[in-house]
Design a protein around this motif. Structure first.
Motif, PDB file in Angstrom:
ATOM      1  N   ARG A  48      53.931  17.678   0.517  1.00 51.29           N
ATOM      2  CA  ARG A  48      54.772  17.009  -0.478  1.00 51.29           C
ATOM      3  C   ARG A  48      56.254  17.359  -0.256  1.00 51.29           C
ATOM      4  O   ARG A  48      57.121  16.491  -0.274  1.00 51.29           O
ATOM      5  CB  ARG A  48      54.322  17.439  -1.874  1.00 51.29           C
ATOM      6  CG  ARG A  48      54.494  16.347  -2.895  1.00 51.29           C
ATOM      7  CD  ARG A  48      53.904  16.751  -4.209  1.00 51.29           C
ATOM      8  NE  ARG A  48      52.499  16.424  -4.315  1.00 51.29           N
ATOM      9  CZ  ARG A  48      51.643  17.073  -5.075  1.00 51.29           C
ATOM     10  NH1 ARG A  48      52.043  18.112  -5.780  1.00 51.29           N
ATOM     11  NH2 ARG A  48      50.398  16.695  -5.147  1.00 51.29           N
ATOM     12  N   LEU A  52      57.544  15.612   2.762  1.00 46.40           N
ATOM     13  CA  LEU A  52      57.756  14.175   2.488  1.00 46.40           C
ATOM     14  C   LEU A  52      59.035  13.956   1.676  1.00 46.40           C
ATOM     15  O   LEU A  52      59.772  13.003   1.929  1.00 46.40           O
ATOM     16  CB  LEU A  52      56.555  13.595   1.739  1.00 46.40           C
ATOM     17  CG  LEU A  52      55.328  13.254   2.592  1.00 46.40           C
ATOM     18  CD1 LEU A  52      54.169  12.829   1.717  1.00 46.40           C
ATOM     19  CD2 LEU A  52      55.644  12.131   3.600  1.00 46.40           C
ATOM     20  N   HIS A  53      59.306  14.865   0.735  1.00 42.47           N
ATOM     21  CA  HIS A  53      60.540  14.748  -0.073  1.00 42.47           C
ATOM     22  C   HIS A  53      61.775  14.851   0.815  1.00 42.47           C
ATOM     23  O   HIS A  53      62.720  14.066   0.682  1.00 42.47           O
ATOM     24  CB  HIS A  53      60.597  15.840  -1.144  1.00 42.47           C
ATOM     25  CG  HIS A  53      59.582  15.665  -2.219  1.00 42.47           C
ATOM     26  ND1 HIS A  53      59.306  16.625  -3.148  1.00 42.47           N
ATOM     27  CD2 HIS A  53      58.751  14.629  -2.481  1.00 42.47           C
ATOM     28  CE1 HIS A  53      58.356  16.197  -3.947  1.00 42.47           C
ATOM     29  NE2 HIS A  53      57.999  14.982  -3.551  1.00 42.47           N
ATOM     30  N   LEU A  66      62.095  11.727   2.872  1.00 45.94           N
ATOM     31  CA  LEU A  66      62.602  10.610   2.057  1.00 45.94           C
ATOM     32  C   LEU A  66      64.111  10.735   1.855  1.00 45.94           C
ATOM     33  O   LEU A  66      64.855   9.751   1.990  1.00 45.94           O
ATOM     34  CB  LEU A  66      61.878  10.594   0.699  1.00 45.94           C
ATOM     35  CG  LEU A  66      62.299   9.493  -0.278  1.00 45.94           C
ATOM     36  CD1 LEU A  66      61.965   8.118   0.280  1.00 45.94           C
ATOM     37  CD2 LEU A  66      61.611   9.676  -1.630  1.00 45.94           C
ATOM     38  N   TRP A 121      65.826   9.916   5.086  1.00 46.61           N
ATOM     39  CA  TRP A 121      65.677   8.466   5.335  1.00 46.61           C
ATOM     40  C   TRP A 121      66.676   7.666   4.498  1.00 46.61           C
ATOM     41  O   TRP A 121      67.359   6.769   5.001  1.00 46.61           O
ATOM     42  CB  TRP A 121      64.234   8.051   5.015  1.00 46.61           C
ATOM     43  CG  TRP A 121      63.928   6.619   5.346  1.00 46.61           C
ATOM     44  CD1 TRP A 121      64.129   5.543   4.547  1.00 46.61           C
ATOM     45  CD2 TRP A 121      63.389   6.113   6.572  1.00 46.61           C
ATOM     46  NE1 TRP A 121      63.746   4.394   5.179  1.00 46.61           N
ATOM     47  CE2 TRP A 121      63.283   4.711   6.425  1.00 46.61           C
ATOM     48  CE3 TRP A 121      62.969   6.711   7.764  1.00 46.61           C
ATOM     49  CZ2 TRP A 121      62.781   3.892   7.432  1.00 46.61           C
ATOM     50  CZ3 TRP A 121      62.463   5.890   8.763  1.00 46.61           C
ATOM     51  CH2 TRP A 121      62.382   4.500   8.604  1.00 46.61           C
ATOM     52  N   MET A 122      66.770   8.006   3.199  1.00 51.42           N
ATOM     53  CA  MET A 122      67.687   7.284   2.313  1.00 51.42           C
ATOM     54  C   MET A 122      69.144   7.501   2.731  1.00 51.42           C
ATOM     55  O   MET A 122      69.958   6.574   2.680  1.00 51.42           O
ATOM     56  CB  MET A 122      67.488   7.708   0.847  1.00 51.42           C
ATOM     57  CG  MET A 122      66.212   7.214   0.204  1.00 51.42           C
ATOM     58  SD  MET A 122      65.953   5.435   0.314  1.00 51.42           S
ATOM     59  CE  MET A 122      67.094   4.817  -0.894  1.00 51.42           C
ATOM     60  N   GLY A 143      62.492   2.776   2.369  1.00 52.87           N
ATOM     61  CA  GLY A 143      63.066   3.901   1.624  1.00 52.87           C
ATOM     62  C   GLY A 143      62.907   3.737   0.119  1.00 52.87           C
ATOM     63  O   GLY A 143      62.455   4.656  -0.575  1.00 52.87           O
ATOM     64  N   THR A 154      60.775   1.847  -1.440  1.00 50.20           N
ATOM     65  CA  THR A 154      59.353   1.900  -1.805  1.00 50.20           C
ATOM     66  C   THR A 154      58.920   3.365  -1.906  1.00 50.20           C
ATOM     67  O   THR A 154      58.207   3.752  -2.847  1.00 50.20           O
ATOM     68  CB  THR A 154      58.496   1.142  -0.763  1.00 50.20           C
ATOM     69  OG1 THR A 154      59.073  -0.146  -0.586  1.00 50.20           O
ATOM     70  CG2 THR A 154      57.056   1.008  -1.187  1.00 50.20           C
ATOM     71  N   GLY A 155      59.366   4.195  -0.928  1.00 52.59           N
ATOM     72  CA  GLY A 155      59.061   5.624  -0.958  1.00 52.59           C
ATOM     73  C   GLY A 155      59.630   6.280  -2.203  1.00 52.59           C
ATOM     74  O   GLY A 155      58.958   7.073  -2.869  1.00 52.59           O
ATOM     75  N   LEU A 156      60.865   5.909  -2.541  1.00 55.31           N
ATOM     76  CA  LEU A 156      61.534   6.460  -3.730  1.00 55.31           C
ATOM     77  C   LEU A 156      60.729   6.126  -4.985  1.00 55.31           C
ATOM     78  O   LEU A 156      60.514   6.974  -5.858  1.00 55.31           O
ATOM     79  CB  LEU A 156      62.937   5.860  -3.828  1.00 55.31           C
ATOM     80  CG  LEU A 156      63.871   6.432  -4.878  1.00 55.31           C
ATOM     81  CD1 LEU A 156      64.212   7.875  -4.557  1.00 55.31           C
ATOM     82  CD2 LEU A 156      65.164   5.606  -4.942  1.00 55.31           C
ATOM     83  N   TRP A 174      57.566   8.217  -5.099  1.00 61.03           N
ATOM     84  CA  TRP A 174      57.874   9.614  -5.418  1.00 61.03           C
ATOM     85  C   TRP A 174      58.089   9.770  -6.934  1.00 61.03           C
ATOM     86  O   TRP A 174      57.482  10.629  -7.573  1.00 61.03           O
ATOM     87  CB  TRP A 174      59.117  10.066  -4.639  1.00 61.03           C
ATOM     88  CG  TRP A 174      59.555  11.453  -5.002  1.00 61.03           C
ATOM     89  CD1 TRP A 174      58.790  12.582  -5.007  1.00 61.03           C
ATOM     90  CD2 TRP A 174      60.862  11.838  -5.446  1.00 61.03           C
ATOM     91  NE1 TRP A 174      59.532  13.663  -5.415  1.00 61.03           N
ATOM     92  CE2 TRP A 174      60.804  13.247  -5.686  1.00 61.03           C
ATOM     93  CE3 TRP A 174      62.066  11.170  -5.635  1.00 61.03           C
ATOM     94  CZ2 TRP A 174      61.914  13.954  -6.126  1.00 61.03           C
ATOM     95  CZ3 TRP A 174      63.169  11.888  -6.072  1.00 61.03           C
ATOM     96  CH2 TRP A 174      63.093  13.267  -6.308  1.00 61.03           C
TER      97      TRP A 174
END
Lengths: 228, 229
Positions: free
Chosen positions: A7, A10-11, A14, A17-18, A200, A202-204, A207
């Motif tokens: 986790r 992944l944070h 993310l 990525w952003m 990005g 979608t990931g946000l 999360w």
């Protein structure tokens, strides 16, 4: 323990990525021709926000359907979490769209069919929460909210696809056109940035959604312990 | 056998609604008086001559549906609230299956809407000088509109009766759901007023019938949840 590590990783991914998406939107992708100045760059944020608003609506529908089948309070918490995020992202899409409209057409609001669609989407989300707050009993609140969410979802295709086709619109062509075929005639760097941003955002969304659902799970567990 | 029982139960619920409405006339008075009062205000302040010729098709069709929708809102929301207020909802749950209750209440709302349209639309045309070329087209649009609006109003009325029962909540919940419908109905009315050809109203009718049909179908599945929980 492994879960927490994955986790955390992944944070960080993310976040990086952003940051990359934001940098690419301003420095790597060129400004589109036919738009005033640099205004077209807002597409890298506006389109993903609108996409997440619709995605949240779909997650809300799935969670609502699941609640009516399982009667698990966690599914109701999932539906509410998705609606909360949907409301925030549709507000953001409205604001970014308005800024773009003001730059291009010198007016923040033109009653364009697309603007009407997003305004009604906002009203639906607001009505969903007005309903939730009007029912004190938790089980009844969950089932009534689920029923309303499903009902609202049925009208959305008419709002998003039918009404804008009846009226003439100023809005630039949407990504999926009336024929259902992908209409992407963007410069490749713009396209890559847009898709990167879509991933990005979608990931946000997932999360924030997971955080909200985990919080709800903790609250439910604490209440169960108190009741015992 | 089962189908006839469902039909007879639905008709019994409709009969009960009609009898109790004819006794109290609360919904009839509310929608009739609201409609007539709004129409008088609009006709007095705007009338047939205050609108520019080029704006008439847009404004007259939109004003008509604003009057019809808000008049309908004042009466249609009561259909389930009155059962909760009178504490008769439990008896009704025991007496008839959910689908029959929904069908009976839906038909009652449909009759109320048809009565409202029959009263207001000719008066509106006369007072506002609204010349309609395609009368048959307008009747079709009004009929499809009544069927679709009654579906949304009935399921939302069932939801609010189980929530707080307030008319304000009815407006908050129903407006976002009926807006696409109203847009298509206004389009259809404008098309009927402009052309005697039935083909002119077909695009709007397709939208209204499909949206009304979709809402009605989903409502049939959702109603037992709303009614029993």
């Amino acid at each position: 323990m492994t879960d927490t590590r994955v986790r955390t990783a992944l944070h960080w991914l993310l976040g990086a990525w952003m940051a990359l998406v934001i940098a690419a939107a301003f420095f790597w992708a060129p400004a589109a021709a036919g738009f005033k100045g640099e205004s077209s760059r807002i597409v890298f944020f506006h389109v993903p926000q609108a996409w997440v608003a619709v995605l949240a609506f779909c997650v809300n529908l799935v969670a609502s359907l699941r609640y009516l089948r399982t009667r698990n309070p966690l599914d109701d918490a999932r539906a509410a979490a998705a609606a909360r995020l949907g409301l925030i992202f549709s507000l953001l899409a409205t604001v970014t769209g308005s800024i773009f409209a003001n730059v291009m057409w010198n007016s923040f609001w033109n009653w364009d069919p697309r603007e009407v669609s997003i305004a009604i989407l906002l009203l639906v989300y607001a009505a969903y929460f007005a309903l939730r707050e009007a029912v004190p009993d938790e089980e009844r609140r969950a089932s009534l909210a689920a029923a309303y969410a499903i009902l609202a979802f049925v009208t959305m295709p008419f709002l998003v696809f039918v009404v804008p086709r009846i009226y003439w619109s100023l809005h630039p062509d949407t990504i999926i056109g009336a024929t259902g075929k992908l209409k992407l005639q963007m410069e490749s760097r713009m396209l890559q940035t847009l898709f990167g941003s879509l991933v990005g955002f979608t990931g946000l969304f997932f999360w924030l959604y997971t955080l909200d659902v985990r919080l709800a799970r903790v609250r439910l567990a604490r209440r169960e312990r108190e009741e015992e | 056998m089962r189908a006839s029982t469902l039909l007879s139960e639905s008709l019994a619920v409709l009969g009960k609604e009609l009898i109790s409405e004819l006794r109290s006339r609360v919904a009839l008075n509310a929608i009739g008086l609201f409609g007539v009062t709004t129409l008088i205000v609009v006709a007095y302040q705007i009338g047939p001559y205050q609108i520019q010729e080029q704006d008439r098709p847009h404004l007259l069709s939109a004003l008509l549906w604003i009057i019809l929708f808000f008049a309908a809102t004042s009466g249609l929301s009561r259909v389930f609230v009155k059962e909760e207020d009178a504490h008769t909802a439990k008896a009704l749950r025991l007496a008839a299956r959910p689908l029959a209750v929904f069908a009976g209440k839906y038909l009652f709302n449909l009759i109320l809407l048809i009565a409202l349209f029959t009263l207001i639309v000719p008066l509106y045309c006369a007072l506002m000088g609204y010349a309609v070329r395609g009368v048959a087209g307008l009747v079709l649009v009004l009929a499809a509109g009544a069927v679709a609006l009654a579906a949304t109003a009935t399921i939302v009325a069932a939801i609010i009766a189980r929530a707080s029962g307030s008319t304000t909540l009815f407006a908050i919940l129903s407006v976002p759901l009926v807006l696409p419908l109203l847009v298509m109905l206004i389009q259809g009315t404008r098309a009927a007023a402009a052309s005697a050809e039935l083909a002119a109203v077909v695009p709007a009718l397709q939208g209204v019938v499909s949206l009304g049909g979709a809402v009605l179908t989903v409502s049939v599945y959702l109603f037992p949840v709303v009614w029993h929980d």
